[in-house]
Design a protein around this motif. Structure first.
Motif, PDB file in Angstrom:
ATOM      1  N   UNK A 117       0.860  -1.184   0.000  1.00 29.33           N
ATOM      2  CA  UNK A 117       0.000   0.000   0.000  1.00 29.33           C
ATOM      3  C   UNK A 117       0.897   1.234   0.000  1.00 29.33           C
ATOM      4  N   UNK A 118       0.734   2.058  -1.014  1.00 31.75           N
ATOM      5  CA  UNK A 118       1.659   3.188  -1.154  1.00 31.75           C
ATOM      6  C   UNK A 118       1.496   4.204  -0.024  1.00 31.75           C
ATOM      7  N   UNK A 119       0.431   4.061   0.783  1.00 31.30           N
ATOM      8  CA  UNK A 119       0.268   4.976   1.908  1.00 31.30           C
ATOM      9  C   UNK A 119       0.910   4.434   3.186  1.00 31.30           C
ATOM     10  N   UNK A 134       5.691   3.255   0.898  1.00 32.55           N
ATOM     11  CA  UNK A 134       6.315   4.564   0.710  1.00 32.55           C
ATOM     12  C   UNK A 134       7.798   4.408   0.366  1.00 32.55           C
ATOM     13  N   UNK A 185       8.016   3.175  -3.153  1.00 31.19           N
ATOM     14  CA  UNK A 185       7.241   3.917  -4.143  1.00 31.19           C
ATOM     15  C   UNK A 185       8.096   4.456  -5.283  1.00 31.19           C
ATOM     16  N   UNK A 217       9.720   3.618  12.755  1.00 28.84           N
ATOM     17  CA  UNK A 217      10.022   3.841  11.332  1.00 28.84           C
ATOM     18  C   UNK A 217      10.213   5.307  10.970  1.00 28.84           C
ATOM     19  N   UNK A 275      -0.491  -2.280   8.754  1.00 30.39           N
ATOM     20  CA  UNK A 275      -0.275  -1.956   7.330  1.00 30.39           C
ATOM     21  C   UNK A 275      -0.787  -3.063   6.407  1.00 30.39           C
TER      22      UNK A 275
END
Lengths: 91, 515
Positions: free
Chosen positions: B90-92, B97, B100, B163, B226
């Motif tokens: 999930x790019x969010x 990220x 990406x 993170x 996530x």
């Protein structure tokens, strides 16, 4: 399971306020709904994504990425969540 | 389009031949050399190349991936080590990220349920959505309702702080020396709930009372918050895609080549590597994605390394290894549905005799991995095997064979209780234990997760990515971010940033000297 009928605007507002407060680590009542996340509240782009991801998970909705730049204030975030909850209800 | 008709690994193999360079094509000098094409090394290399560095990755094995790799037997494509990835799809999310801007051509398939926990008297299918997951636990343990909510909130807070990577995090400082069990005991009374919340501890391989709560938060939240994923085409799809990106950015990958030496000078600088062929390659920055002890004791050599640093290396404890049974079975979907996940014989999670078994059945989600009418089932057990004699020496080969056979029998009998009549359906059987994992990755004693993720070896206490040599960095599960695919992706990214800073500094020094 959260659905639009059982959620009032007040509830959504309160929920998202507390999600944002959790991510920003500031007391919920201190967040001005119209304050800019990025200029006033010290949100960086990673936190911006965290806010959208948290809203998605809370309401089990998917918010496409092109909407990310619309998330500038707490009130924007609430409006966005409401919009996608309505879309889901209509679907 | 034609390429899509190839089996996933045929496609990849064609890529390895096309994409890797031959020894004759090696340059004499690079900006950066990465030793090891594990996921951390590939991410690091891909970012360095993307930002304009001239990069060489050298890998001893014939395919990239490290522990995130595959092997093939008679049309079955087995994931050798890593099966599922947290946070990547999930790019969010954090992992999405990080990946990406590499724009990888991997399809990540979301796991739902995200995990399945099997106890003697109950099976819990953990919903993919974290709210549903929390609600399920609240229904099962109503007296702990509020505590469950508070616990997940705090684990998420630790995960975020971990993170975000900010220096001086109060949250991380508060939890640095806490075991996961201590935090469970703080939030909960119910021993069964604590066991349920510990059931995935095997992903990082230590008991709840030994594992760092920060390590556990990082692992659990990457899966449960996530989301967990598998890669279509098998785990190898991730390193394959990273390799393609790396090469597309101008990086050079040399496979089937061992590094014999990292040459260092008296000014605490690494200057070159020497390959098994004797070829010497200079570079400005070096990244070791290899085993940390191998890097300093074997590649650099004890005499060249600061005594204190060597002593600290000797004091670290390695994580455990695994016994993994790989099965190809002739069967339909029905008998295998819902069988994935963690199997525990009791709720006593800190009892060394309570050994979990983990089952993965990737073919339920991805049919391309084996012939029709068949499935792949891998079973992993995570206990401390009799790895070493009392003198610290490896067991003799025949003792290992004996040990492996015993493990195979035990695991098959265990599986027979889980999947009725599975023994009659096995068409392929392979297994791996410490020596296998060592042979393919050179990780010390076949460790699966770098250093043990205990509070004294995790977070601020883990080996830093910086080393006594200014231009040599460590990257992978032996260094700062810890074990697991998402962690080594983060490490690769972090090291790339530090290495780029150093390269830029050097360039501006050269420029100003020239001016």
């Amino acid at each position: 399971m959260a659905n639009l009928e059982s959620l009032t605007l007040e509830q959504i507002s309160a929920d998202i306020r507390s999600l944002v407060a959790e991510i920003l680590e500031i007391p919920a009542e201190q967040i001005d709904g119209n304050a800019s996340f990025f200029e006033d509240l010290g949100v960086d782009s990673l936190m911006g994504l965290e806010i959208v991801a948290a809203v998605e998970k809370k309401y089990r909705i998917q918010i496409p990425e092109e909407n990310l730049q619309r998330v500038k204030t707490l009130n924007d975030t609430i409006a966005l969540a409401r919009e996608y909850l309505e879309k889901r209800a209509a679907a | 389009m034609e390429e899509n008709n190839l089996k996933p690994r045929q496609r990849a193999r064609a890529n390895y031949r096309q994409l890797a360079i031959r020894p004759a094509q090696l340059a004499k000098e690079y900006d950066a050399v990465v030793i090891g094409a594990g996921v951390g090394g590939l991410v690091c290399g891909a970012y360095l190349a993307k930002f304009g560095a001239k990069v060489l990755i050298v890998e001893r094995h014939s395919i990239p991936g490290g522990l995130c790799t595959f092997f093939k037997r008679k049309g079955f494509y087995f994931d050798a080590g890593a099966h599922y990835f947290g946070s990547v799809g999930d790019s969010k999310s954090f992992g999405g990220l990080l990946l990406r801007s590499l724009a990888l051509d991997v399809e990540f398939i979301p796991m739902d349920p995200v995990d399945i926990l099997h106890f003697p008297d109950t099976t819990l299918e953990l919903p993919r959505n974290i709210e549903s997951h929390i609600e399920l636990l609240q229904e099962l343990f109503p007296q702990e309702r509020e505590n469950i909510r508070a616990f997940f909130q705090e684990m998420l807070r630790i995960y975020r702080h971990f993170y975000r990577g900010k220096q001086n995090s109060e949250v991380l400082a508060r939890y640095q020396w806490r075991s996961y069990q201590e935090v469970l005991d703080h939030y909960f009374h119910d021993a069964r709930l604590k066991a349920v919340l510990s059931a995935t501890v095997g992903y990082i391989g230590v008991f709840p009372n030994q594992v760092s709560v920060i390590a556990m938060a990082a692992m659990m939240m990457s899966y449960f918050y996530d989301g967990g994923y598998l890669a279509r085409g098998g785990s190898q799809a991730l390193p394959d895609s990273l390799m393609r990106r790396f090469v597309a950015e101008g990086g050079e990958l040399l496979l089937n080549t061992a590094v014999k030496q990292i040459v260092v000078n008296k000014n605490n600088q690494a200057t070159s590597i020497v390959l098994a062929s004797g070829d010497e390659i200079r570079a400005r920055v070096f990244i070791s994605n290899a085993d940390a002890q191998q890097t300093f004791f074997r590649l650099i050599g004890e005499k060249q390394v600061d005594m204190k640093y060597l002593q600290s290396l000797k004091n670290y404890r390695e994580s455990n290894s695994c016994f993994i049974l790989y099965l190809g079975i002739a069967s339909g979907d029905e008998i295998l549905r819902g069988k994935r996940g963690w199997y525990w014989d009791s709720y006593r999670m800190n009892d060394p005799s309570n050994i979990p078994l983990y089952i993965a059945i990737p073919t339920l989600e991805d049919r391309s991995l084996c012939p029709e009418g068949h499935h792949i089932l891998t079973a992993t057990t995570i206990y401390n095997d009799p790895m070493l004699g009392t003198d610290g020496q490896w067991l003799a080969d025949n003792r290992w064979i004996e040990y492996k056979q015993r493990c195979e029998q035990d695991t098959l009998l265990h599986l027979d209780r889980i999947v009725p009549e599975i023994l009659k359906k096995v068409v392929i059987k392979e297994s791996a234990a410490r020596p296998t994992i060592y042979r393919y990755t050179l990780n010390a004693h076949g460790s699966m997760y770098g250093w043990e993720s205990s509070p004294d070896q995790f977070g601020l206490n883990r080996l830093p990515i910086r080393t006594p040599f200014e231009n040599l960095f460590l990257c992978g599960h032996w260094a700062s971010t810890g074990p697991g695919v998402i962690s080594v992706i983060a490490c690769g990214f972090l090291v790339a940033r530090k290495a780029l800073e150093l390269l830029q500094q050097q360039s501006s020094q050269i420029m100003s000297a020239a001016a």
